[in-house]
Motif scaffolding. Sequence first.
Motif, PDB file in Angstrom:
ATOM      1  N   VAL A   1       9.041  16.457  16.063  1.00 60.79           N
ATOM      2  CA  VAL A   1       8.738  15.034  16.238  1.00 60.79           C
ATOM      3  C   VAL A   1       9.598  14.515  17.382  1.00 60.79           C
ATOM      4  CG1 VAL A   1       8.136  14.689  13.802  1.00 60.79           C
ATOM      5  CG2 VAL A   1      10.487  14.299  14.562  1.00 60.79           C
ATOM      6  N   PRO A   2       9.195  13.409  18.026  1.00 61.57           N
ATOM      7  CA  PRO A   2       9.985  12.869  19.139  1.00 61.57           C
ATOM      8  C   PRO A   2      11.345  12.339  18.675  1.00 61.57           C
ATOM      9  CG  PRO A   2       7.750  11.972  19.142  1.00 61.57           C
ATOM     10  CD  PRO A   2       7.931  12.662  17.833  1.00 61.57           C
ATOM     11  N   LEU A   3      12.391  12.660  19.449  1.00 63.60           N
ATOM     12  CA  LEU A   3      13.737  12.167  19.193  1.00 63.60           C
ATOM     13  C   LEU A   3      14.211  11.397  20.421  1.00 63.60           C
ATOM     14  CD1 LEU A   3      15.330  15.454  17.732  1.00 63.60           C
ATOM     15  CD2 LEU A   3      14.171  13.640  16.465  1.00 63.60           C
ATOM     16  N   ASP A   4      15.048  10.389  20.227  1.00 63.52           N
ATOM     17  CA  ASP A   4      15.592   9.680  21.381  1.00 63.52           C
ATOM     18  C   ASP A   4      16.759  10.467  21.974  1.00 63.52           C
ATOM     19  OD1 ASP A   4      17.867   9.167  19.844  1.00 63.52           O
ATOM     20  OD2 ASP A   4      17.379   7.063  19.476  1.00 63.52           O
ATOM     21  N   ASP A   5      17.419   9.904  22.989  1.00 61.41           N
ATOM     22  CA  ASP A   5      18.462  10.660  23.690  1.00 61.41           C
ATOM     23  C   ASP A   5      19.703  10.894  22.833  1.00 61.41           C
ATOM     24  OD1 ASP A   5      19.313   8.044  23.636  1.00 61.41           O
ATOM     25  OD2 ASP A   5      19.638   7.873  25.793  1.00 61.41           O
ATOM     26  N   ARG A   6      19.792  10.241  21.683  1.00 61.47           N
ATOM     27  CA  ARG A   6      20.919  10.451  20.770  1.00 61.47           C
ATOM     28  C   ARG A   6      20.524  11.302  19.570  1.00 61.47           C
ATOM     29  NH1 ARG A   6      22.797   4.868  19.022  1.00 61.47           N
ATOM     30  NH2 ARG A   6      24.449   6.062  18.015  1.00 61.47           N
TER      31      ARG A   6
ATOM     32  N   PHE B   1       6.686   9.844   8.353  1.00 59.06           N
ATOM     33  CA  PHE B   1       7.441   8.616   8.601  1.00 59.06           C
ATOM     34  C   PHE B   1       8.938   8.911   8.592  1.00 59.06           C
ATOM     35  CE2 PHE B   1       3.399   7.596   6.755  1.00 59.06           C
ATOM     36  CZ  PHE B   1       2.970   6.446   7.408  1.00 59.06           C
ATOM     37  N   ALA B   2       9.703   8.022   9.194  1.00 62.64           N
ATOM     38  CA  ALA B   2      11.167   8.113   9.153  1.00 62.64           C
ATOM     39  C   ALA B   2      11.712   6.798   8.632  1.00 62.64           C
ATOM     40  CB  ALA B   2      11.731   8.416  10.534  1.00 62.64           C
ATOM     41  N   ALA B   3      12.751   6.857   7.813  1.00 65.58           N
ATOM     42  CA  ALA B   3      13.326   5.658   7.221  1.00 65.58           C
ATOM     43  C   ALA B   3      14.837   5.788   7.130  1.00 65.58           C
ATOM     44  CB  ALA B   3      12.732   5.420   5.825  1.00 65.58           C
ATOM     45  N   GLY B   4      15.527   4.673   7.302  1.00 64.58           N
ATOM     46  CA  GLY B   4      16.975   4.646   7.148  1.00 64.58           C
ATOM     47  C   GLY B   4      17.714   5.053   8.404  1.00 64.58           C
ATOM     48  N   ASP B   5      18.938   5.533   8.230  1.00 60.36           N
ATOM     49  CA  ASP B   5      19.836   5.802   9.353  1.00 60.36           C
ATOM     50  C   ASP B   5      19.283   6.801  10.357  1.00 60.36           C
ATOM     51  OD1 ASP B   5      21.504   4.113   8.039  1.00 60.36           O
ATOM     52  OD2 ASP B   5      23.147   5.531   7.760  1.00 60.36           O
ATOM     53  N   VAL B   6      18.394   7.702   9.942  1.00 61.10           N
ATOM     54  CA  VAL B   6      17.889   8.744  10.825  1.00 61.10           C
ATOM     55  C   VAL B   6      16.901   8.200  11.855  1.00 61.10           C
ATOM     56  CG1 VAL B   6      15.846   9.446   9.494  1.00 61.10           C
ATOM     57  CG2 VAL B   6      17.148  11.168  10.787  1.00 61.10           C
ATOM     58  N   ARG B   7      16.414   6.987  11.637  1.00 63.47           N
ATOM     59  CA  ARG B   7      15.379   6.422  12.509  1.00 63.47           C
ATOM     60  C   ARG B   7      16.009   5.686  13.690  1.00 63.47           C
ATOM     61  NH1 ARG B   7      12.605   1.872  13.422  1.00 63.47           N
ATOM     62  NH2 ARG B   7      13.863   0.695  11.922  1.00 63.47           N
ATOM     63  N   SER B   8      15.464   5.905  14.876  1.00 61.20           N
ATOM     64  CA  SER B   8      15.949   5.237  16.082  1.00 61.20           C
ATOM     65  C   SER B   8      15.751   3.728  15.957  1.00 61.20           C
ATOM     66  CB  SER B   8      15.185   5.753  17.308  1.00 61.20           C
ATOM     67  OG  SER B   8      15.630   5.114  18.492  1.00 61.20           O
ATOM     68  N   GLY B   9      16.828   2.966  16.182  1.00 56.47           N
ATOM     69  CA  GLY B   9      16.743   1.517  16.136  1.00 56.47           C
ATOM     70  C   GLY B   9      16.982   0.906  14.777  1.00 56.47           C
ATOM     71  N   SER B  10      17.243   1.730  13.753  1.00 56.58           N
ATOM     72  CA  SER B  10      17.454   1.179  12.406  1.00 56.58           C
ATOM     73  C   SER B  10      18.819   0.514  12.309  1.00 56.58           C
ATOM     74  CB  SER B  10      17.343   2.280  11.350  1.00 56.58           C
ATOM     75  OG  SER B  10      18.399   3.215  11.488  1.00 56.58           O
ATOM     76  N   VAL B  11      18.943  -0.409  11.360  1.00 55.69           N
ATOM     77  CA  VAL B  11      20.225  -1.040  11.067  1.00 55.69           C
ATOM     78  C   VAL B  11      20.966  -0.142  10.075  1.00 55.69           C
ATOM     79  CG1 VAL B  11      21.355  -3.074  10.090  1.00 55.69           C
ATOM     80  CG2 VAL B  11      19.261  -3.331  11.441  1.00 55.69           C
ATOM     81  N   LYS B  12      22.158   0.278  10.420  1.00 55.54           N
ATOM     82  CA  LYS B  12      22.875   1.269   9.608  1.00 55.54           C
ATOM     83  C   LYS B  12      23.611   0.585   8.459  1.00 55.54           C
ATOM     84  CE  LYS B  12      21.616   4.065  12.909  1.00 55.54           C
ATOM     85  NZ  LYS B  12      20.201   4.240  13.098  1.00 55.54           N
ATOM     86  N   ARG B  13      22.854   0.141   7.475  1.00 51.47           N
ATOM     87  CA  ARG B  13      23.398  -0.495   6.282  1.00 51.47           C
ATOM     88  C   ARG B  13      22.615  -0.010   5.070  1.00 51.47           C
ATOM     89  NH1 ARG B  13      27.094  -1.491   9.043  1.00 51.47           N
ATOM     90  NH2 ARG B  13      28.166  -3.470   9.435  1.00 51.47           N
TER      91      ARG B  13
END
Length: 549
Positions: A478-483, A508-520
Amino acid sequence: MTPVPETPDLYGAYPRLSEAQLAELSPRGERRAVSGGDVLFREGEPTAEFIVVLTGKVAMVEGRGPDERTIAVHGPGRFLGELSLLTGQAGFLTAVVQEPGEVLAVPADEVRALVARDQALGDLILRAYLARRSLLIGLGTGFRIIGSRYSADCRRLREFAARNRVPHRWIDLEEDEEADALLRELRIPPEDTPVVIWRGDKVLRNPTVAQLAKAIGLPVPVPGTGVSDLVVVGAGPAGLAAAVYGASEGLTTIVLDAVAAGGQAGTSSRIENYLGFPSGISGAELAERAIIQARKFGAVLTVPAEVTGLQPDDGFYGVVVEDGNTIKGHAVIIATGARYRRLEVPELEKYEGSGVYYAATPFELRMCSRSPVVIVGGGNSAGQAALYLARNASSVRMIVRGDDVRASMSRYLADELDRTPGIEIMHDTEVCDLIGDGTLKGVRVRNKRTGKSLEIATRAMFVFIGADPHTKWLEGAVPLDDRGFIVTGQSTTWNALLPLETDHLGVFAAGDVRSGSVKRVASAVGEGAMAVRLVHERFTTTGNRQRRR
């Protein structure tokens, strides 16, 4: 067995059922006469019945023969068992009738269903079982791990047991006089450790966590020809939320995690800003509650299960597990979260597990008794760890690169740190070197403004400097961002994607593993629930229909 008095209920672990609750349970169970010495269920075996003492007394014991130890004695109105009855694990105690009488035996499935419907009874049983699990952990019941504190394999087993809140006892080769005697009795040379002793006679020599999990009755992944509606990879807050919402809405749901339910949140000593828990809740307890809730609705949770790949296959997806099994699902929610970032200092690997740690749990708290500790980091995880470890440590020093922890930490935590004696925050400071000979003895830090260095004596350094996504197993899938975080929701002219959806329809991706998510934690829980709603929406376009039970 010499009669002993009933164990007093000092911690809310041994409540009595009311007459009304007994009346509600009675039609669902069977009354049985019992005699002194009868065994109602055994240590190491799944508990199939919820047993209430009507008359007489029942002792909960650990071990057999000369090693037998009575943990508690229950009289009329009390119920037996502990958390394993709700989670499906093997039990850690044996129930032996001490005084003849009568019991009510209700099938465990009936009780799980009743707990789901009756809030008062459900809360009573859950609170008691959570308290009993904590008591068992504190008493060192369960299996024994014999090994060296300097052994990476011993650390691996101890961490697995601690993260999964499985009752166990560690016998330290360096300090415990019992260790040598046990090894001689078992004819095991010290170099063959760590070993695990379960049920008094079963010996596992340096087992993998999968072998240990299987031995103590944790569920293992079972391949099959069927295809589940939903496979959730990762059992942190996002994955557990997806499990609860998926299973409660009728989707056949399987959850896989490599280490333990709870993710990074599971290592937090106390989460005080999570909605609905004004006095705070530990990450481990939050995870335990979520596991019970997910299983109540029929979700299957499997730990440990290291996922190594994702393969599209003729209208469904194959989630490949490390042991070679493939779990099939029409939809997949990836919630593998992130793993703690490592500090860039020389020879770090040499001290990991023997002085350098990435979590602050009861396991680490015991190791830091009356000793100075160092915490690296200035975020919420670092603040929570500092407050938690300050209970036992002689002093806590926080090494923070910035000039104000309030820039990266919730205000309530920063204020609490200021009020807690024994905690010192060293701003504008970074770790340069680790001092020791294979076991940590100190750290060398440098002030970035003044250039001055300082050596701090410590045998425990905790690192909380952020996290990297756990996505190496997904490279090319699946596509990953530069981080390295998973990119979602980027529709193209030929592929209309839903929010949280990867470029694979139904993944689907959910939580901290997803690009742009709020890490809470709260955000991860919300995304896990939202991802299930989107799974239903995707099924309406792909034609996959959930199988309702």
